[in-house]
Design a protein around this motif. Structure first.
Motif, PDB file in Angstrom:
ATOM      1  N   PRO A   1      55.685  35.918  33.358  1.00  0.00           N
ATOM      2  CA  PRO A   1      55.562  35.111  34.663  1.00  0.00           C
ATOM      3  C   PRO A   1      55.753  35.955  36.026  1.00  0.00           C
ATOM      4  CG  PRO A   1      57.948  35.062  33.851  1.00  0.00           C
ATOM      5  CD  PRO A   1      57.111  35.924  33.224  1.00  0.00           C
ATOM      6  N   GLY A   2      54.778  34.972  36.741  1.00  0.00           N
ATOM      7  CA  GLY A   2      54.844  35.936  38.413  1.00  0.00           C
ATOM      8  C   GLY A   2      53.730  35.396  39.154  1.00  0.00           C
ATOM      9  N   TRP A   3      53.971  35.480  40.383  1.00  0.00           N
ATOM     10  CA  TRP A   3      52.875  35.214  41.587  1.00  0.00           C
ATOM     11  C   TRP A   3      51.877  36.364  41.742  1.00  0.00           C
ATOM     12  CZ3 TRP A   3      51.834  30.592  43.606  1.00  0.00           C
ATOM     13  CH2 TRP A   3      52.691  29.584  43.521  1.00  0.00           C
ATOM     14  N   ARG A   4      50.909  36.078  41.849  1.00  0.00           N
ATOM     15  CA  ARG A   4      49.529  37.269  41.993  1.00  0.00           C
ATOM     16  C   ARG A   4      48.732  36.673  43.352  1.00  0.00           C
ATOM     17  NH1 ARG A   4      48.722  40.825  37.598  1.00  0.00           N
ATOM     18  NH2 ARG A   4      46.570  41.121  38.391  1.00  0.00           N
ATOM     19  N   ARG A   5      48.567  37.662  44.116  1.00  0.00           N
ATOM     20  CA  ARG A   5      47.820  37.679  45.316  1.00  0.00           C
ATOM     21  C   ARG A   5      46.610  38.587  45.205  1.00  0.00           C
ATOM     22  NH1 ARG A   5      50.940  38.063  49.263  1.00  0.00           N
ATOM     23  NH2 ARG A   5      51.265  35.714  49.991  1.00  0.00           N
ATOM     24  N   GLU A   6      45.318  37.902  45.114  1.00  0.00           N
ATOM     25  CA  GLU A   6      44.113  38.658  44.779  1.00  0.00           C
ATOM     26  C   GLU A   6      43.080  38.273  45.709  1.00  0.00           C
ATOM     27  OE1 GLU A   6      45.213  39.202  39.875  1.00  0.00           O
ATOM     28  OE2 GLU A   6      43.782  37.681  40.616  1.00  0.00           O
ATOM     29  N   ARG A   7      41.959  39.102  45.873  1.00  0.00           N
ATOM     30  CA  ARG A   7      40.765  38.742  46.433  1.00  0.00           C
ATOM     31  C   ARG A   7      39.721  38.862  45.500  1.00  0.00           C
ATOM     32  NH1 ARG A   7      40.079  38.994  52.105  1.00  0.00           N
ATOM     33  NH2 ARG A   7      42.344  40.293  52.158  1.00  0.00           N
ATOM     34  N   TYR A   8      38.682  37.873  45.635  1.00  0.00           N
ATOM     35  CA  TYR A   8      37.543  37.740  44.861  1.00  0.00           C
ATOM     36  C   TYR A   8      36.396  37.616  45.382  1.00  0.00           C
ATOM     37  CZ  TYR A   8      40.704  37.208  40.552  1.00  0.00           C
ATOM     38  OH  TYR A   8      41.250  37.261  39.552  1.00  0.00           O
ATOM     39  N   GLY A   9      35.282  38.260  44.804  1.00  0.00           N
ATOM     40  CA  GLY A   9      33.923  38.027  45.217  1.00  0.00           C
ATOM     41  C   GLY A   9      33.482  36.815  44.845  1.00  0.00           C
ATOM     42  N   PHE A  10      32.271  36.106  45.269  1.00  0.00           N
ATOM     43  CA  PHE A  10      31.736  34.997  44.980  1.00  0.00           C
ATOM     44  C   PHE A  10      31.370  34.911  43.679  1.00  0.00           C
ATOM     45  CE2 PHE A  10      31.060  34.857  49.491  1.00  0.00           C
ATOM     46  CZ  PHE A  10      31.903  33.819  49.823  1.00  0.00           C
ATOM     47  N   ASP A  11      31.465  35.954  42.769  1.00  0.00           N
ATOM     48  CA  ASP A  11      30.949  35.961  41.384  1.00  0.00           C
ATOM     49  C   ASP A  11      32.379  35.784  40.390  1.00  0.00           C
ATOM     50  OD1 ASP A  11      32.145  38.341  42.030  1.00  0.00           O
ATOM     51  OD2 ASP A  11      30.821  39.704  40.424  1.00  0.00           O
ATOM     52  N   SER A  12      33.303  35.338  40.937  1.00  0.00           N
ATOM     53  CA  SER A  12      34.483  35.336  40.050  1.00  0.00           C
ATOM     54  C   SER A  12      35.693  34.609  40.909  1.00  0.00           C
ATOM     55  CB  SER A  12      34.916  36.371  39.555  1.00  0.00           C
ATOM     56  OG  SER A  12      35.918  36.811  38.704  1.00  0.00           O
ATOM     57  N   LEU A  13      36.619  34.243  39.843  1.00  0.00           N
ATOM     58  CA  LEU A  13      37.867  33.736  40.317  1.00  0.00           C
ATOM     59  C   LEU A  13      39.116  33.690  39.234  1.00  0.00           C
ATOM     60  CD1 LEU A  13      37.664  29.681  40.139  1.00  0.00           C
ATOM     61  CD2 LEU A  13      36.387  31.518  38.743  1.00  0.00           C
ATOM     62  N   PRO A  14      40.252  33.647  39.553  1.00  0.00           N
ATOM     63  CA  PRO A  14      41.022  33.275  38.560  1.00  0.00           C
ATOM     64  C   PRO A  14      40.679  32.568  37.375  1.00  0.00           C
ATOM     65  CG  PRO A  14      42.140  33.396  40.747  1.00  0.00           C
ATOM     66  CD  PRO A  14      40.804  33.350  40.981  1.00  0.00           C
ATOM     67  N   LEU A  15      40.461  32.859  36.399  1.00  0.00           N
ATOM     68  CA  LEU A  15      39.911  32.156  35.119  1.00  0.00           C
ATOM     69  C   LEU A  15      40.512  32.879  33.886  1.00  0.00           C
ATOM     70  CD1 LEU A  15      38.755  29.776  33.797  1.00  0.00           C
ATOM     71  CD2 LEU A  15      36.728  31.054  33.881  1.00  0.00           C
ATOM     72  N   LEU A  16      41.744  32.219  33.544  1.00  0.00           N
ATOM     73  CA  LEU A  16      42.662  33.104  32.640  1.00  0.00           C
ATOM     74  C   LEU A  16      42.823  32.225  31.223  1.00  0.00           C
ATOM     75  CD1 LEU A  16      45.725  34.352  34.897  1.00  0.00           C
ATOM     76  CD2 LEU A  16      43.252  35.307  34.751  1.00  0.00           C
ATOM     77  N   ALA A  17      42.712  33.009  30.036  1.00  0.00           N
ATOM     78  CA  ALA A  17      42.809  32.571  28.798  1.00  0.00           C
ATOM     79  C   ALA A  17      44.316  32.641  28.323  1.00  0.00           C
ATOM     80  CB  ALA A  17      42.063  33.371  27.875  1.00  0.00           C
TER      81      ALA A  17
END
Length: 759
Positions: free
Chosen positions: A645-661
């Motif tokens: 568990p934990g928080w994440r701060r990330e930067r994404y281009g328009f081809d992606s986003l946080p999408l986790l299985a």
């Protein structure tokens, strides 16, 4: 509604009475009836000149206990009523032990001590869930109006959710909420979809069985209580035990109805003409051709308001000036593989030929004087179809049948919120109770005619208004939002809130409705929209085709549409779960992680089905902050391992986003990305994510038509992974996710039913 002035006093002009002790009780085999004295004295003198509350306690289903408290019971029942389905064969049990009385329904009990001050305790697994104690059962009068009210206790750290599609903060503690239909957009405290049901993170929910206005004070008037009141002589509520949020919804929707399964085609991309834009068949063809030329798969084309003539909404007639050959146009669109939906509403403008027809037949709502009720808001001189009349419902349905026989496939059932209370209904319904309930009759009428004309499993509406029971008639969308990141977040809050009322399918206007989105807003909203249960490009006065923004918007729309189509096997299974258990496709994190306190307040991310975490990006620069629950998750697009568990701060281009299985999940990917309709088990690919040793994961892949679903069983035993298949059609493949990303797929030949791989 607030009745008190602080802790000690009542507000000026308010008089209140509360049950203070049990004056008498009747114990039957399956119910309790209590008479609550409101005078604090005991003895014969107390029986004079003071009210007596009648409190009936009963159980319609296992794990559900109902309470109906009544002051004066002589009112005529005018309706309407929510359609509830008690559990067949269910019987609660009662027990009397000295002064202690108990009503038990499965794991849930109600307990009262007749010798103690008034207190109704709801218990499960040896603990008190909530109580109606001092000031918990009573009534108040204010400005000549009578209000029945209940206060239920909240524990330390207890959080409240739900009450319909609400765009205010996701956790409702500290809020005043009026359950009253309104056309208020997504940036106010008003709501299009009002549902008098809330649940908490302490294992239970509460449904107020009243279709009229229910006023809630949620840790606001009394900070340790939820208070709800109705302008009536009685109030009826049900405590629904879980203990998990999913189990609460399962019990609640068994009582109030579960969603029908929308047709597979509805899960593809919808494109709309938008609202006030100029369009004709040439414009429509330019949109359809533009999507095809850019290889963006399109499933549904929607005609908004101006498919009809101005001032004549609704006359259900194509505007001959711009659509001179509607049957031919519909045929041509359907030859391209498209389904077609059209906008309707329950109002009839005076210029519509149907106004005089409806007036003559008595199918329009009347005033007390017998005149047709009218106003000029929305449509000039508009009237309201009286859906309380079976004849009026059939009259309206016949107009829709004509469109379906032309080739229309579904309807966007807009409006239904602004319903007057100074009118007379054909069936004699109470106008205040009908205000919220009107949406149910409206959407049910349209949904039923679709079932009759198109068949079981082919009916779908795109509805804005709803109340309890409306979940049975999907799909619903979030209404009029602005074209900003803030409005995008508002929309998500509303959808998650609605899902906690048993609504399984929900959508929103990709790019926002009011205004014109920036390219960044549009592209981020496209990602969010195509990772929602249903996905529609729609706006107000500007088109929502991606090339209106930039070329990257075209790429984003194409890629995420194709991703959603490949996820059809997974999404259709999540859709089945909505119908089977009342669990929404888009799930607040609380639903999947009730034991993780960090998940209880999250409203900028969600689970799509049980195994995919989605965190939309709500910023211009692509920065996103999101929470990952415990375990080794896998980014579905990159194969990257993400540990929680934990928080994440990330930067994404328009081809992606946080999408986790989810750790241990098996996500089935279909073989086709050009639409959602295909045989999902034929050549399916199973993506296996970090399974634990000794576990078995069962993956059910739905099947179209009368075909049997395919069932895959994935078992890890030490260093090996075995996948067996039942009902797989054609070849199928397995892909393992490892620390360095996805491995190459291992393909199993057609007819083979097992494969073993090293982990």
């Amino acid at each position: 509604m607030k009745f008190t002035d602080g802790y000690w006093l009542m507000r000026e002009g308010v008089a209140a009475s509360f049950a203070t002790w049990v004056a008498d009780a009747r114990v039957e085999s399956d119910r309790l009836t209590l008479w609550g004295a409101t005078d604090r004295r005991r003895g014969r003198g107390a029986t004079l000149n003071s009210p007596l509350m009648t409190v009936e306690c009963f159980s319609p289903a296992e794990g559900v206990i109902g309470v109906r408290s009544t002051h004066h019971g002589g009112l005529r029942d005018r309706g309407p009523h929510f359609g509830l389905t008690p559990e067949e064969g269910h019987e609660a049990k009662t027990r009397a032990d000295g002064s202690t009385l108990e009503l038990t329904s499965g794991p849930l009990s109600l307990r009262v001590d007749t010798e103690e001050p008034w207190r109704l305790d709801f218990l499960a697994e040896g603990r008190v869930l909530t109580s109606a104690g001092k000031r918990g059962t009573g009534f108040a009068t204010s400005e000549g109006k009578h209000h029945s009210l209940t206060q239920l206790s909240l524990g330390v750290g207890e959080l409240v959710y739900g009450l319909g599609e609400r765009f205010t903060p996701f956790v409702k503690n500290g809020q005043t909420v009026d359950v009253w239909q309104a056309d208020g957009g997504t940036a106010s405290e008003q709501a299009y979809k009002n549902v008098p049901f809330y649940l908490t993170n302490r294992g239970y929910g509460v449904f107020v069985n009243h279709p009229g206005q229910v006023s809630y004070e949620i840790a606001s008037e009394a900070v340790g209580k939820v208070q709800f009141s109705v302008e009536d002589q009685s109030v009826e509520y049900y405590v629904v035990y879980g203990p998990t949020p999913k189990e609460i919804l399962e019990r609640y929707t068994a009582l109030t109805g579960r969603p029908a399964l929308p047709p597979a085609w509805s899960f593809g991309l919808w494109l709309s003409t938008s609202f006030t834009t100029d369009y004709d068949e040439q414009t429509v063809n330019s949109f359809v051709n533009g999507m095809a030329e850019r290889e963006i798969p399109l499933s549904v084309f929607h005609f908004d308001c101006f498919w009809m003539r101005a001032y004549q909404w609704c006359d259900f007639t194509w505007d001959p000036a711009v659509f001179p050959d509607p049957e031919g146009m519909l045929t041509r669109l359907k030859e391209r593989g498209l389904r077609v939906t059209v906008w309707i509403n329950p109002y009839i403008g005076q210029k519509s030929p149907l106004f005089e027809e409806g007036k003559r037949l008595g199918h329009l709502v009347h005033t007390a004087e017998g005149d047709v009720w009218q106003w000029d808001m929305w449509q000039a001189g508009m009237a309201l179809v009286d859906f309380s009349s079976p004849e009026a419902r059939e009259w309206y349905a016949e107009k829709l049948r004509a469109l379906l026989r032309q080739g229309v496939d579904g309807f966007k059932t807009d409006f239904g919120e602004r319903v007057p209370t100074d009118v007379v209904w054909a069936d004699g319904s109470d106008p205040a109770r009908m205000h919220n309930y009107y949406a149910q009759l409206y959407n049910e009428t349209v949904f039923q005619v679709l079932k009759e004309e198109r068949g079981e499993g082919e009916a779908v509406v795109f509805a804005r208004s709803a109340t309890t029971g409306g979940q049975q008639f999907p799909v619903h969308w979030g209404g009029d939002c602005e074209s900003t990141f803030e409005a995008m977040a508002e929309s998500l809050r509303g959808g998650l809130s609605l899902g906690l009322g048993g609504f399984g399918f929900w959508s929103h206007d990709i790019g926002g409705f009011e205004g014109v989105p920036t390219p960044a807003v549009f592209k981020r909203w496209v990602q969010f929209g195509l990772l929602s249960s249903h996905s529609r490009l729609h706006g107000s006065y500007s088109y929502r085709v991606p090339w209106e923004y930039d070329e990257e918007a075209v790429d984003v729309t194409r890629d995420f549409t194709r991703l959603k189509n490949r996820l059809a096997p997974y999404l259709l299974r999540a859709a089945e779960q909505a119908g089977e258990r009342g669990t929404p496709m888009m799930r607040a994190m609380l639903l999947e992680f009730p034991d993780d306190p960090s998940a209880h307040t999250l409203d900028r991310q969600y689970m799509l089905g049980e195994n995919l975490l989605v965190a939309p990006v709500f910023s211009e620069d692509g920065e996103v902050e999101y929470y990952v629950p415990e375990g080794d998750w896998t980014h579905l697009l990159t194969g990257e391992r993400v540990s929680g568990p934990g928080w994440r701060r990330e930067r994404y281009g328009f081809d992606s986003l946080p999408l986790l299985a989810r750790p241990g999940s098996v996500i089935p990917f279909g073989a086709h990305d050009d639409g959602p309709e295909y045989d999902w088990a034929d050549a399916v690919t199973l993506r296996v994510h970090a399974p634990k040793d000794g576990t078995e994961v069962v993956t059910r892949v739905p099947a179209p038509g009368d075909n049997e679903p395919a069932v895959f069983r994935t078992v890890r035993d030490g260093a090996t992974l075995t996948v067996t298949a039942e009902g797989a059609r054609g070849r199928w493949s397995v892909v393992l996710a490892g620390p360095d990303g996805y491995a190459e797929p291992v393909t199993v030949a057609a007819g083979a039913n097992a494969v073993t791989l090293p982990v």
